[in-house]
Design a protein around this motif. Structure first.
Motif, mmCIF file in Angstrom:
data_model
loop_
_atom_site.group_PDB
_atom_site.id
_atom_site.type_symbol
_atom_site.label_atom_id
_atom_site.label_comp_id
_atom_site.label_asym_id
_atom_site.label_seq_id
_atom_site.Cartn_x
_atom_site.Cartn_y
_atom_site.Cartn_z
ATOM 1 N N ILE A 180 -0.992 -7.892 5.155
ATOM 2 C CA ILE A 180 -0.954 -7.708 3.915
ATOM 3 C C ILE A 180 -2.336 -7.418 3.832
ATOM 4 O O ILE A 180 -2.812 -6.512 2.723
ATOM 5 C CB ILE A 180 -0.094 -9.299 3.083
ATOM 6 C CG1 ILE A 180 0.754 -9.084 3.137
ATOM 7 C CG2 ILE A 180 -0.933 -9.071 1.124
ATOM 8 C CD1 ILE A 180 1.296 -10.489 2.307
ATOM 9 N N THR A 181 -2.968 -8.054 4.108
ATOM 10 C CA THR A 181 -4.787 -7.826 4.306
ATOM 11 C C THR A 181 -5.173 -5.923 4.418
ATOM 12 O O THR A 181 -6.382 -5.370 4.014
ATOM 13 C CB THR A 181 -5.721 -8.629 4.901
ATOM 14 O OG1 THR A 181 -5.294 -9.878 4.558
ATOM 15 C CG2 THR A 181 -7.430 -8.287 5.184
ATOM 16 N N GLU A 182 -4.573 -5.416 5.190
ATOM 17 C CA GLU A 182 -4.487 -4.080 6.972
ATOM 18 C C GLU A 182 -4.293 -3.998 5.194
ATOM 19 O O GLU A 182 -5.063 -2.443 4.499
ATOM 20 C CB GLU A 182 -3.954 -4.395 6.747
ATOM 21 C CG GLU A 182 -4.635 -4.558 8.220
ATOM 22 C CD GLU A 182 -3.248 -4.354 10.152
ATOM 23 O OE1 GLU A 182 -2.509 -3.256 9.916
ATOM 24 O OE2 GLU A 182 -3.699 -5.663 10.922
ATOM 25 N N GLY A 183 -2.948 -3.941 4.755
ATOM 26 C CA GLY A 183 -2.652 -3.023 2.973
ATOM 27 C C GLY A 183 -3.329 -3.114 1.897
ATOM 28 O O GLY A 183 -3.694 -1.898 1.153
ATOM 29 N N GLU A 184 -3.901 -4.065 1.487
ATOM 30 C CA GLU A 184 -5.120 -4.404 0.785
ATOM 31 C C GLU A 184 -5.935 -3.265 0.912
ATOM 32 O O GLU A 184 -6.865 -3.125 0.189
ATOM 33 C CB GLU A 184 -5.142 -6.214 0.013
ATOM 34 C CG GLU A 184 -4.330 -6.856 -0.229
ATOM 35 C CD GLU A 184 -4.217 -7.736 -0.540
ATOM 36 O OE1 GLU A 184 -5.000 -8.158 -0.116
ATOM 37 O OE2 GLU A 184 -3.192 -8.669 -1.422
ATOM 38 N N ALA A 185 -6.383 -3.518 1.643
ATOM 39 C CA ALA A 185 -7.276 -2.833 2.812
ATOM 40 C C ALA A 185 -7.772 -1.261 2.452
ATOM 41 O O ALA A 185 -8.727 -0.676 2.130
ATOM 42 C CB ALA A 185 -8.551 -3.303 4.101
ATOM 43 N N PHE A 186 -6.628 -0.653 3.332
ATOM 44 C CA PHE A 186 -6.062 0.721 3.257
ATOM 45 C C PHE A 186 -5.747 0.938 1.382
ATOM 46 O O PHE A 186 -6.737 2.268 1.174
ATOM 47 C CB PHE A 186 -4.716 0.471 3.166
ATOM 48 C CG PHE A 186 -4.446 2.566 3.539
ATOM 49 C CD1 PHE A 186 -4.617 3.317 4.253
ATOM 50 C CD2 PHE A 186 -3.475 3.150 2.645
ATOM 51 C CE1 PHE A 186 -4.689 4.700 3.899
ATOM 52 C CE2 PHE A 186 -2.865 4.395 2.661
ATOM 53 C CZ PHE A 186 -3.644 4.852 3.131
#
Length: 73
Positions: free
Chosen positions: A34-40
């Motif tokens: 989820i964090t990686e998706g938000e960062a992207f």
């Protein structure tokens, strides 16, 4: 290093503790995704804004150039 430490930890856990640890790892992995998706998403939005500003700047420069050429005629 992580795999070695995880192996050492797993060897000292009971079955119930191993189940709990697996659930914990699943939750941590989900949170990481989820964090990686938000960062992207944030990075993509920022890049899009920068691109829009550049395109607007190019359009303004082109308009200024046309105005200058027309006024000299």
């Amino acid at each position: 290093m992580i795999c070695k430490n995880e192996g050492d930890l797993n060897s000292s856990l009971t079955m119930k503790q191993k189940e709990t640890f697996e659930k914990f790892k699943d939750c941590t992995s989900e949170l990481s995704c989820i964090t990686e998706g938000e960062a992207f998403s944030s990075g993509f939005i920022l890049a899009t804004r920068i691109m829009a500003e550049v395109m607007q700047g190019l359009e303004e420069a082109e308009n200024m150039l046309q105005t200058t050429v027309i006024s000299k005629l």
